[in-house]
Design a protein around this motif. Structure first.
Motif, PDB file in Angstrom:
ATOM      1  N   ILE A   8       0.846  -1.200   0.000  1.00 49.66           N
ATOM      2  CA  ILE A   8       0.000   0.000   0.000  1.00 49.66           C
ATOM      3  C   ILE A   8       0.883   1.251   0.000  1.00 49.66           C
ATOM      4  O   ILE A   8       0.670   2.183  -0.785  1.00 49.66           O
ATOM      5  CB  ILE A   8      -0.954   0.003   1.221  1.00 49.66           C
ATOM      6  CG1 ILE A   8      -2.005  -1.086   1.050  1.00 49.66           C
ATOM      7  CG2 ILE A   8      -1.643   1.363   1.368  1.00 49.66           C
ATOM      8  CD1 ILE A   8      -2.847  -1.323   2.273  1.00 49.66           C
ATOM      9  N   SER A  11       2.649   1.716  -3.243  1.00 49.68           N
ATOM     10  CA  SER A  11       1.754   2.182  -4.288  1.00 49.68           C
ATOM     11  C   SER A  11       1.680   3.709  -4.293  1.00 49.68           C
ATOM     12  O   SER A  11       1.715   4.339  -5.354  1.00 49.68           O
ATOM     13  CB  SER A  11       0.375   1.589  -4.051  1.00 49.68           C
ATOM     14  OG  SER A  11      -0.308   1.498  -5.251  1.00 49.68           O
ATOM     15  N   ILE A  53     -19.391  -1.581  -4.599  1.00 48.39           N
ATOM     16  CA  ILE A  53     -17.996  -1.994  -4.461  1.00 48.39           C
ATOM     17  C   ILE A  53     -17.672  -3.043  -5.518  1.00 48.39           C
ATOM     18  O   ILE A  53     -16.657  -2.970  -6.205  1.00 48.39           O
ATOM     19  CB  ILE A  53     -17.748  -2.555  -3.049  1.00 48.39           C
ATOM     20  CG1 ILE A  53     -17.829  -1.439  -2.019  1.00 48.39           C
ATOM     21  CG2 ILE A  53     -16.394  -3.247  -2.971  1.00 48.39           C
ATOM     22  CD1 ILE A  53     -17.812  -1.909  -0.594  1.00 48.39           C
ATOM     23  N   ARG A  66     -14.938  -2.764  -8.625  1.00 43.35           N
ATOM     24  CA  ARG A  66     -13.773  -3.626  -8.630  1.00 43.35           C
ATOM     25  C   ARG A  66     -13.777  -4.601  -9.788  1.00 43.35           C
ATOM     26  O   ARG A  66     -12.788  -5.266 -10.037  1.00 43.35           O
ATOM     27  CB  ARG A  66     -13.767  -4.486  -7.366  1.00 43.35           C
ATOM     28  CG  ARG A  66     -13.272  -3.783  -6.154  1.00 43.35           C
ATOM     29  CD  ARG A  66     -13.322  -4.761  -5.011  1.00 43.35           C
ATOM     30  NE  ARG A  66     -12.673  -4.218  -3.839  1.00 43.35           N
ATOM     31  CZ  ARG A  66     -12.527  -4.863  -2.703  1.00 43.35           C
ATOM     32  NH1 ARG A  66     -12.993  -6.092  -2.595  1.00 43.35           N
ATOM     33  NH2 ARG A  66     -11.921  -4.320  -1.689  1.00 43.35           N
ATOM     34  N   VAL A 126     -10.488  -0.096 -13.489  1.00 44.01           N
ATOM     35  CA  VAL A 126      -9.739  -1.300 -13.197  1.00 44.01           C
ATOM     36  C   VAL A 126      -9.014  -1.812 -14.444  1.00 44.01           C
ATOM     37  O   VAL A 126      -7.841  -2.202 -14.392  1.00 44.01           O
ATOM     38  CB  VAL A 126     -10.722  -2.353 -12.651  1.00 44.01           C
ATOM     39  CG1 VAL A 126     -10.041  -3.669 -12.460  1.00 44.01           C
ATOM     40  CG2 VAL A 126     -11.320  -1.878 -11.347  1.00 44.01           C
ATOM     41  N   SER A 142      -0.293   3.311 -11.009  1.00 47.26           N
ATOM     42  CA  SER A 142      -0.436   3.453  -9.562  1.00 47.26           C
ATOM     43  C   SER A 142      -1.301   4.651  -9.219  1.00 47.26           C
ATOM     44  O   SER A 142      -2.147   4.586  -8.321  1.00 47.26           O
ATOM     45  CB  SER A 142       0.928   3.598  -8.897  1.00 47.26           C
ATOM     46  OG  SER A 142       1.700   2.455  -9.146  1.00 47.26           O
ATOM     47  N   GLY A 199      -4.768   3.737  -9.717  1.00 41.65           N
ATOM     48  CA  GLY A 199      -5.167   2.850  -8.623  1.00 41.65           C
ATOM     49  C   GLY A 199      -5.509   3.637  -7.368  1.00 41.65           C
ATOM     50  O   GLY A 199      -6.475   3.330  -6.675  1.00 41.65           O
ATOM     51  N   ILE A 200      -4.708   4.670  -7.090  1.00 39.10           N
ATOM     52  CA  ILE A 200      -4.974   5.486  -5.898  1.00 39.10           C
ATOM     53  C   ILE A 200      -6.302   6.228  -6.053  1.00 39.10           C
ATOM     54  O   ILE A 200      -7.067   6.352  -5.088  1.00 39.10           O
ATOM     55  CB  ILE A 200      -3.816   6.496  -5.656  1.00 39.10           C
ATOM     56  CG1 ILE A 200      -2.487   5.766  -5.442  1.00 39.10           C
ATOM     57  CG2 ILE A 200      -4.132   7.418  -4.486  1.00 39.10           C
ATOM     58  CD1 ILE A 200      -2.349   5.035  -4.153  1.00 39.10           C
ATOM     59  N   PHE A 234      -8.869   3.871  -5.158  1.00 39.18           N
ATOM     60  CA  PHE A 234      -8.806   3.694  -3.714  1.00 39.18           C
ATOM     61  C   PHE A 234      -9.575   4.805  -2.993  1.00 39.18           C
ATOM     62  O   PHE A 234     -10.355   4.552  -2.074  1.00 39.18           O
ATOM     63  CB  PHE A 234      -7.329   3.688  -3.305  1.00 39.18           C
ATOM     64  CG  PHE A 234      -7.072   3.701  -1.832  1.00 39.18           C
ATOM     65  CD1 PHE A 234      -7.404   2.607  -1.056  1.00 39.18           C
ATOM     66  CD2 PHE A 234      -6.479   4.792  -1.227  1.00 39.18           C
ATOM     67  CE1 PHE A 234      -7.149   2.609   0.299  1.00 39.18           C
ATOM     68  CE2 PHE A 234      -6.225   4.799   0.130  1.00 39.18           C
ATOM     69  CZ  PHE A 234      -6.560   3.709   0.900  1.00 39.18           C
ATOM     70  N   MET A 293     -13.276   4.270  -3.323  1.00 36.45           N
ATOM     71  CA  MET A 293     -13.723   3.200  -2.434  1.00 36.45           C
ATOM     72  C   MET A 293     -13.806   3.674  -0.984  1.00 36.45           C
ATOM     73  O   MET A 293     -14.702   3.297  -0.243  1.00 36.45           O
ATOM     74  CB  MET A 293     -12.760   2.014  -2.496  1.00 36.45           C
ATOM     75  CG  MET A 293     -12.530   1.466  -3.875  1.00 36.45           C
ATOM     76  SD  MET A 293     -13.923   0.561  -4.485  1.00 36.45           S
ATOM     77  CE  MET A 293     -13.559  -1.005  -3.781  1.00 36.45           C
ATOM     78  N   MET A 294     -12.847   4.516  -0.591  1.00 33.90           N
ATOM     79  CA  MET A 294     -12.857   5.034   0.776  1.00 33.90           C
ATOM     80  C   MET A 294     -14.114   5.863   1.020  1.00 33.90           C
ATOM     81  O   MET A 294     -14.722   5.794   2.089  1.00 33.90           O
ATOM     82  CB  MET A 294     -11.609   5.896   1.029  1.00 33.90           C
ATOM     83  CG  MET A 294     -10.358   5.103   1.310  1.00 33.90           C
ATOM     84  SD  MET A 294     -10.557   4.078   2.778  1.00 33.90           S
ATOM     85  CE  MET A 294     -10.338   2.453   2.098  1.00 33.90           C
ATOM     86  N   THR A 342     -16.862   3.571   1.753  1.00 39.71           N
ATOM     87  CA  THR A 342     -16.757   3.009   3.103  1.00 39.71           C
ATOM     88  C   THR A 342     -17.259   4.013   4.134  1.00 39.71           C
ATOM     89  O   THR A 342     -18.002   3.651   5.053  1.00 39.71           O
ATOM     90  CB  THR A 342     -15.293   2.661   3.423  1.00 39.71           C
ATOM     91  OG1 THR A 342     -14.743   2.014   2.296  1.00 39.71           O
ATOM     92  CG2 THR A 342     -15.205   1.772   4.623  1.00 39.71           C
ATOM     93  N   PRO A 398      -8.818  -2.165  -2.663  1.00 38.84           N
ATOM     94  CA  PRO A 398      -8.983  -2.938  -3.885  1.00 38.84           C
ATOM     95  C   PRO A 398      -7.637  -3.483  -4.377  1.00 38.84           C
ATOM     96  O   PRO A 398      -6.595  -2.869  -4.154  1.00 38.84           O
ATOM     97  CB  PRO A 398      -9.564  -1.934  -4.881  1.00 38.84           C
ATOM     98  CG  PRO A 398      -9.275  -0.594  -4.339  1.00 38.84           C
ATOM     99  CD  PRO A 398      -9.034  -0.730  -2.874  1.00 38.84           C
ATOM    100  N   GLN A 403      -6.375  -3.452  -7.157  1.00 40.59           N
ATOM    101  CA  GLN A 403      -5.672  -2.577  -8.099  1.00 40.59           C
ATOM    102  C   GLN A 403      -4.687  -1.651  -7.406  1.00 40.59           C
ATOM    103  O   GLN A 403      -3.781  -1.129  -8.031  1.00 40.59           O
ATOM    104  CB  GLN A 403      -6.679  -1.754  -8.908  1.00 40.59           C
ATOM    105  CG  GLN A 403      -7.412  -2.543  -9.954  1.00 40.59           C
ATOM    106  CD  GLN A 403      -8.425  -3.497  -9.346  1.00 40.59           C
ATOM    107  OE1 GLN A 403      -8.996  -3.224  -8.309  1.00 40.59           O
ATOM    108  NE2 GLN A 403      -8.641  -4.627  -9.990  1.00 40.59           N
ATOM    109  N   VAL A 404      -4.890  -1.413  -6.102  1.00 43.54           N
ATOM    110  CA  VAL A 404      -3.965  -0.549  -5.387  1.00 43.54           C
ATOM    111  C   VAL A 404      -2.674  -1.295  -5.068  1.00 43.54           C
ATOM    112  O   VAL A 404      -1.586  -0.729  -5.137  1.00 43.54           O
ATOM    113  CB  VAL A 404      -4.621  -0.014  -4.093  1.00 43.54           C
ATOM    114  CG1 VAL A 404      -3.626   0.765  -3.258  1.00 43.54           C
ATOM    115  CG2 VAL A 404      -5.812   0.844  -4.438  1.00 43.54           C
ATOM    116  N   ILE A 414       0.465  -3.761  -8.316  1.00 41.51           N
ATOM    117  CA  ILE A 414       1.751  -3.447  -8.940  1.00 41.51           C
ATOM    118  C   ILE A 414       2.910  -3.700  -7.970  1.00 41.51           C
ATOM    119  O   ILE A 414       3.846  -4.428  -8.312  1.00 41.51           O
ATOM    120  CB  ILE A 414       1.750  -2.004  -9.495  1.00 41.51           C
ATOM    121  CG1 ILE A 414       0.686  -1.898 -10.600  1.00 41.51           C
ATOM    122  CG2 ILE A 414       3.119  -1.633 -10.043  1.00 41.51           C
ATOM    123  CD1 ILE A 414       0.321  -0.486 -10.955  1.00 41.51           C
ATOM    124  N   PRO A 415       2.841  -3.149  -6.736  1.00 39.95           N
ATOM    125  CA  PRO A 415       3.910  -3.485  -5.787  1.00 39.95           C
ATOM    126  C   PRO A 415       4.022  -4.993  -5.526  1.00 39.95           C
ATOM    127  O   PRO A 415       5.147  -5.505  -5.472  1.00 39.95           O
ATOM    128  CB  PRO A 415       3.491  -2.747  -4.515  1.00 39.95           C
ATOM    129  CG  PRO A 415       2.633  -1.630  -4.973  1.00 39.95           C
ATOM    130  CD  PRO A 415       1.932  -2.126  -6.190  1.00 39.95           C
TER     131      PRO A 415
END
Lengths: 292, 284
Positions: free
Chosen positions: A35, A38, A226, A230, A251, A268, A271-272, A275, A278-279, A282, B127, B129-130, B133-134
């Motif tokens: 995380i 990323s 969600i 995803r 995605v 990345s 992706g963030i 993220f 999604m947060m 939540t 998810p 996807q986060v 990659i790492p």
């Protein structure tokens, strides 16, 4: 007499650490550290070879100017906005019907649930076949009603509709079962009381059943959203994001940027962004749960 | 059955609505089942009937040997073997590490307990996807990329199983464990002889979830694997589906066969799974 000292693997003080060790090591290496990595990768320019070059927020600037990313973002919301309401309405309707005394109840319930057990790839292959432009059943049915065959895989106007249809087919049964559980929690007396007070069945549904299912609505809404944010397997199997990015979601974008184009930084950053979205979900869910 | 003409108007309306409702839901059940039927029929059709338009809803003959033929083509036996290895190992690992850690979090007091648990729990919403990659890069560094190990190990870091295990094991009475201690059982005996036998519904739940997830997963194997010899069933199917020429006989036959293991596991563990869901109060 001196108490005999236990070896550390039998000492109550150390045992719990031993027990959580395998899990924690996996978590550290494959979840927590990634995380943070990323976030770091989202600030560098890197193709996987050589040294990553720090470029600050430029990846974010880039993706928000990239029409393909914006299209993917739009498609993700479109896919969610189309599929989630249909799934929710249908699964509630099916659950209501199955909650009455009808023949073949068990059979119908299992039949509608069945798609949930199958892998998304299998669902994707079957529907690729059913939506086949020359030999597919759907075009045959359209043909019967006098319509023109649709190039589902190659027509930007219809590819998303195909994905939505397939998703609805796959996900409705699963959510129906959750609605059924919710409906079974509603006491019969409440509905009977409404009936005695002269409510029509529509009014009883509207003012008694629907509000009482509040928790179930929220639960299903959030899990569906969600899931749709995803979901990767179906689109990858059926269209790979095509035609002309018509079904590309965030995605898919992340996957492509990273593993087809080796832009690890941009991927990345995208992706963030996912993220963060999604947060927000939540937080919304937690707030909805707290209100009750 | 009552005579519909002898009913009050209101009662008749109610009855007709009921019938309509039944017809509708029955039709929907058929819609849900139809693709399964279509898979089967496509799998066993003679090849020339696949190319028939209008499509033949009922094949002129059932060629059951198509299943065997499909398995011989396109490396499917290898894909199935890989999927079995991946799913079985992942399931064993998931059950073991989560039972152990869940037990520690539920029944021991130790420094850092809350911290570790919150750390795990906070990743529930992350998810793939986060992290992918790492994790891909880490897997390359430690040399498990493009191996089955690389498919098996990284996704084992998942919060849901631990969360369920802790929840479940908390319900075991402490007296049971204390009694064991007084009888001189070692710490590990407590786990293996008292905890494990008491959480069978939990184990069933973990098995069903892990098998369904791992057997059906496409995205992680897709990222990890590049050689055909390592492919899983889903990865193989997905790639064939995207090919220029698709042999629908083979595709549908292989798809159908690929569904069987999940259904078998589901049927074996289902009863305890339902118990587990009911007693843990978790839906879905």
């Amino acid at each position: 007499m001196q108490k005999q000292k236990k070896p550390f693997w039998q000492d109550r003080r150390y045992v719990p650490y031993l027990y959580i060790l395998p899990n924690m090591v996996l978590f550290m290496v494959f979840m927590i550290i990634p995380i943070f990595m990323s976030f770091y990768y989202s600030t560098v320019q890197w193709n996987g070879l050589g040294k990553p070059k720090f470029i600050g927020m430029q990846n974010y600037v880039y993706i928000f100017k990239d029409t393909v990313f914006l299209k993917s973002l739009f498609n993700t919301f479109l896919f969610t906005a189309l599929s989630v309401p249909i799934i929710m309405v249908l699964s509630l309707l099916f659950a209501m019907l199955l909650n009455t005394k009808i023949p073949l109840r068990g059979f119908i319930r299992s039949a509608i649930y069945a798609p949930a057990v199958v892998s998304t790839v299998v669902v994707g292959t079957v529907f690729t076949w059913i939506f086949n432009d020359q030999l597919g059943l759907i075009n045959y049915i359209i043909n019967i009603f006098g319509g023109k065959a649709i190039q589902w895989m190659n027509d930007t106007r219809f590819a998303m509709a195909m994905i939505v249809f397939t998703t609805v087919w796959q996900r409705t049964g699963y959510n129906m079962v959750i609605y059924l559980a919710g409906l079974q929690g509603i006491s019969r007396e409440l509905l009977e009381a409404a009936e005695i007070d002269g409510a029509t069945s529509w009014q009883a549904f509207r003012h008694v059943t629907l509000p009482l299912l509040r928790h179930t609505h929220v639960f299903i809404l959030v899990t569906c959203m969600i899931h749709s944010f995803r979901s990767f397997d179906l689109i990858y199997t059926m269209t790979r994001g095509g035609p002309l990015n018509a079904t590309k979601t965030i995605v898919m974008y992340v996957y492509e940027q990273a593993f087809n184009k080796n832009y690890y930084g941009r991927a990345s950053a995208a992706g963030i962004v996912l993220f963060v979205i999604m947060m927000v979900f939540t937080i919304l869910r937690n707030r909805a749960e707290k209100e009750d | 059955m009552k005579n519909i003409f002898a009913m009050e108007p209101n009662e008749r309306k109610h009855f007709l609505l009921h019938v309509l409702g039944f017809l509708f839901i029955f039709l929907m059940a058929l819609v849900a089942l139809f693709p399964f039927y279509w898979m089967l029929v496509t799998a066993v059709k003679p090849i020339n009937e696949i190319f028939a338009f209008p499509p033949k809803l009922w094949p002129s003959q059932f060629i059951w040997s198509n299943f065997a033929t499909a398995m011989e083509r396109a490396n499917f036996p290898v894909y199935f073997k890989n999927s079995f290895i991946v799913t079985a190992s992942s399931t064993i690992i998931t059950v073991c590490i989560n039972l152990l850690a869940g037990y520690a979090f539920a029944k021991y007091d130790f420094f850092g307990k809350e911290f570790f648990f919150l750390l795990v729990l906070s990743t529930l919403m992350i998810p793939l996807q986060v992290t992918m990659i790492p994790v891909f890069i880490i897997a390359s560094k430690i040399g498990i990329r493009n191996t089955l190990l690389g498919v098996i190990i990284p996704p084992c870091a998942e919060a849901f199983g631990l969360f369920m295990a802790r929840q479940f094991i908390s319900d075991i009475p402490n007296e049971l464990l204390e009694a064991g201690r007084i009888d001189g059982a070692t710490e590990f005996t407590l786990f293996s002889k008292i905890v494990v036998p008491n959480v069978k519904p939990l184990i069933s739940t973990l098995v069903i979830f892990t098998v369904m997830w791992r057997w059906n997963d496409l995205q992680w194997p897709l990222i990890m694997l590049s050689n055909d010899e390592h492919f899983t069933v889903q990865l193989g199917l997905s790639n064939l589906n995207a090919a220029q020429y698709v042999n629908w006989n083979d595709m549908m036959a292989a798809s159908l066969i690929s569904v069987i293991p999940v259904i078998v596991v589901f049927l074996i563990f289902q009863r305890q799974f339902v118990e587990g869901m009911a007693s843990s109060g978790i839906k879905g």
